[in-house]
Enzyme design. Structure first.
Site, mmCIF file in Angstrom:
data_model
loop_
_atom_site.group_PDB
_atom_site.id
_atom_site.type_symbol
_atom_site.label_atom_id
_atom_site.label_comp_id
_atom_site.label_asym_id
_atom_site.label_seq_id
_atom_site.Cartn_x
_atom_site.Cartn_y
_atom_site.Cartn_z
ATOM 1 N N SER A 34 0.859 -1.196 0.000
ATOM 2 C CA SER A 34 0.000 0.000 0.000
ATOM 3 C C SER A 34 0.890 1.240 0.000
ATOM 4 C CB SER A 34 -0.849 -0.023 1.278
ATOM 5 O OG SER A 34 -1.392 1.243 1.567
ATOM 6 N N TYR B 160 -3.518 -0.699 9.946
ATOM 7 C CA TYR B 160 -3.315 -0.858 8.500
ATOM 8 C C TYR B 160 -1.900 -0.421 8.130
ATOM 9 C CZ TYR B 160 -4.532 -0.812 3.511
ATOM 10 O OH TYR B 160 -4.584 -1.062 2.156
HETATM 11 P P1 NAP Z 1 -11.960 -4.956 -1.109
HETATM 12 O O1 NAP Z 1 -12.782 -4.708 -2.317
HETATM 13 O O2 NAP Z 1 -12.486 -4.667 0.248
HETATM 14 O O3 NAP Z 1 -11.435 -6.463 -1.185
HETATM 15 C C1 NAP Z 1 -10.777 -7.093 -0.102
HETATM 16 C C2 NAP Z 1 -10.798 -8.580 -0.322
HETATM 17 O O4 NAP Z 1 -10.209 -9.252 0.808
HETATM 18 C C3 NAP Z 1 -12.214 -9.122 -0.447
HETATM 19 O O5 NAP Z 1 -12.228 -10.176 -1.378
HETATM 20 C C4 NAP Z 1 -12.466 -9.628 0.952
HETATM 21 O O6 NAP Z 1 -13.460 -10.581 1.043
HETATM 22 C C5 NAP Z 1 -11.111 -10.235 1.275
HETATM 23 N N1 NAP Z 1 -10.989 -10.493 2.701
HETATM 24 C C6 NAP Z 1 -10.969 -9.586 3.697
HETATM 25 N N2 NAP Z 1 -10.917 -10.219 4.881
HETATM 26 C C7 NAP Z 1 -10.907 -11.554 4.622
HETATM 27 C C8 NAP Z 1 -10.868 -12.715 5.420
HETATM 28 N N3 NAP Z 1 -10.839 -12.657 6.764
HETATM 29 N N4 NAP Z 1 -10.868 -13.921 4.822
HETATM 30 C C9 NAP Z 1 -10.917 -14.019 3.476
HETATM 31 N N5 NAP Z 1 -10.960 -12.954 2.651
HETATM 32 C C10 NAP Z 1 -10.955 -11.735 3.226
HETATM 33 O O7 NAP Z 1 -10.635 -4.104 -1.182
HETATM 34 P P2 NAP Z 1 -9.487 -3.972 -2.280
HETATM 35 O O8 NAP Z 1 -9.219 -2.546 -2.386
HETATM 36 O O9 NAP Z 1 -9.766 -4.774 -3.485
HETATM 37 O O10 NAP Z 1 -8.296 -4.617 -1.447
HETATM 38 C C11 NAP Z 1 -7.465 -5.655 -1.922
HETATM 39 C C12 NAP Z 1 -6.078 -5.493 -1.316
HETATM 40 O O11 NAP Z 1 -5.503 -4.297 -1.818
HETATM 41 C C13 NAP Z 1 -6.063 -5.356 0.205
HETATM 42 O O12 NAP Z 1 -4.936 -6.029 0.730
HETATM 43 C C14 NAP Z 1 -5.942 -3.858 0.403
HETATM 44 O O13 NAP Z 1 -5.377 -3.532 1.645
HETATM 45 C C15 NAP Z 1 -5.029 -3.525 -0.745
HETATM 46 N N6 NAP Z 1 -5.002 -2.110 -1.144
HETATM 47 C C16 NAP Z 1 -6.114 -1.469 -1.592
HETATM 48 C C17 NAP Z 1 -6.031 -0.135 -1.973
HETATM 49 C C18 NAP Z 1 -7.199 0.652 -2.482
HETATM 50 O O14 NAP Z 1 -7.066 1.867 -2.681
HETATM 51 N N7 NAP Z 1 -8.345 0.073 -2.725
HETATM 52 C C19 NAP Z 1 -4.808 0.525 -1.904
HETATM 53 C C20 NAP Z 1 -3.704 -0.161 -1.448
HETATM 54 C C21 NAP Z 1 -3.798 -1.477 -1.077
HETATM 55 P P3 NAP Z 1 -14.964 -10.157 1.493
HETATM 56 O O15 NAP Z 1 -15.580 -9.549 0.251
HETATM 57 O O16 NAP Z 1 -15.569 -11.450 1.888
HETATM 58 O O17 NAP Z 1 -14.830 -9.181 2.621
#
Ligand code: NAP
Length: 253
Positions: A145, A158
């Site tokens: 991130s 985080y």
């Molecule tokens: P998101 O849409 O909230 O997706 C997160 C994913 O992780 C979902 O599939 C969620 O499943 C899964 N997850 C969370 N807790 C879990 C658990 N206990 N067991 C199994 N699966 C779990 O967010 P995203 O933005 O795509 O995030 C994906 C990754 O990118 C994360 O590591 C996040 O920190 C990172 N990231 C995101 C951003 C951004 O701007 N969006 C920036 C930097 C890094 P559920 O749908 O079941 O909750």
């Protein structure tokens, strides 16, 4: 020829948290490059299954709560019994909790650290053991991130977890490079997913963020397709322990 080095035909990739968001985008990108996908999700991933299967690739959907590590051995066993091998791991599942540091609870600390850092490490360890048993090498891609580099605000666990992801990416790369295992990370910038829904609906924060991004837009899950295919492919065989920012220029400001 160089473009052949990006070909992932019949490679087997585990992608955690691929029912939505960045994980779904990366799973589809890897499938477009030829991978079969093992999706590890706690929610239903039928939309991702349809997207992968429409590309003529196989999708093994596994259900697990990655807030603990109890189910990791069963995930590896199921992937290997279905496909006979594992080639790529994308540790994408992650959560965020927002509150002032002065009020932050131990539960919000532990929940985030468990999914984002503890499971990322032990999942990597389990898959690296499989790569070593296969004598195949392999690719591990962690999702970091901007808060792997910056402090952020109101997201203490985080920031701790994602700073830790950058550190253990280097450590694992150092220990396993001689086994032909590449461990790298992608650090997405501000991406339009569920994770950032609160920020995007807060008009003032949304405007502040957009004004600071040189590309002048939120990133989309598709923006990670090229980087993840590169890091999963032979084209990146000498890239080790690196965290690649995919951020529309955010860090360059
Ligand atoms: P998101 O849409 O909230 O997706 C997160 C994913 O992780 C979902 O599939 C969620 O499943 C899964 N997850 C969370 N807790 C879990 C658990 N206990 N067991 C199994 N699966 C779990 O967010 P995203 O933005 O795509 O995030 C994906 C990754 O990118 C994360 O590591 C996040 O920190 C990172 N990231 C995101 C951003 C951004 O701007 N969006 C920036 C930097 C890094 P559920 O749908 O079941 O909750």
């Amino acid at each position: 020829m160089i473009l052949n080095a990006f070909d992932l035909h019949d490679k087997v990739a585990i992608v955690t948290g691929c029912n939505t968001g960045l994980g779904q985008g990366m799973a589809v990108g890897l499938a477009q490059a030829g991978c079969h996908i093992v999706g590890v999700n706690r929610s239903d991933a039928s939309e991702t299954r349809t997207l992968i299967e429409s590309l003529g690739r196989r999708f093994l959907g596994l259900r697990a709560d990655l807030g603990n590590t109890d189910e990791l051995p069963a995930i590896i066993d199921s992937a290997v019994s279905e496909f006979g091998r594992i080639d790529i791991l994308v540790n994408n599942a992650g959560i965020i909790r927002r509150n002032d540091a002065i009020d932050f609870s131990a539960k919000d600390w532990d929940d985030v650290m468990n999914v984002n850092l503890r499971t990322t490490f032990f999942m990597s360890q389990a898959v690296a053991r499989q790569f070593i048993a296969q004598r195949s090498g392999g690719k591990i891609i962690n999702i970091a991130s901007m808060l792997s580099y910056q402090g952020g605000i109101r997201v203490p666990s985080y920031t701790a977890s994602k700073s830790g992801v950058l550190g253990i990416t280097r450590l694992m790369a150092n220990e396993w490079a001689h086994e032909n295992i590449n461990v790298n990370a992608i650090a997405p910038g501000y991406m339009a997913t569920n994770n950032t829904q609160d920020l995007r609906t807060d008009e003032q924060r949304n405007q502040e963020i957009l004004e600071r991004i040189p590309a002048a837009r939120w990133g989309q899950p598709d923006d990670l397709m090229g980087p993840v295919v590169f890091l999963a492919s032979r084209a990146s065989d000498y890239v080790s322990g690196h965290t690649l920012a995919v951020d529309g220029g955010w860090l360059a400001r």
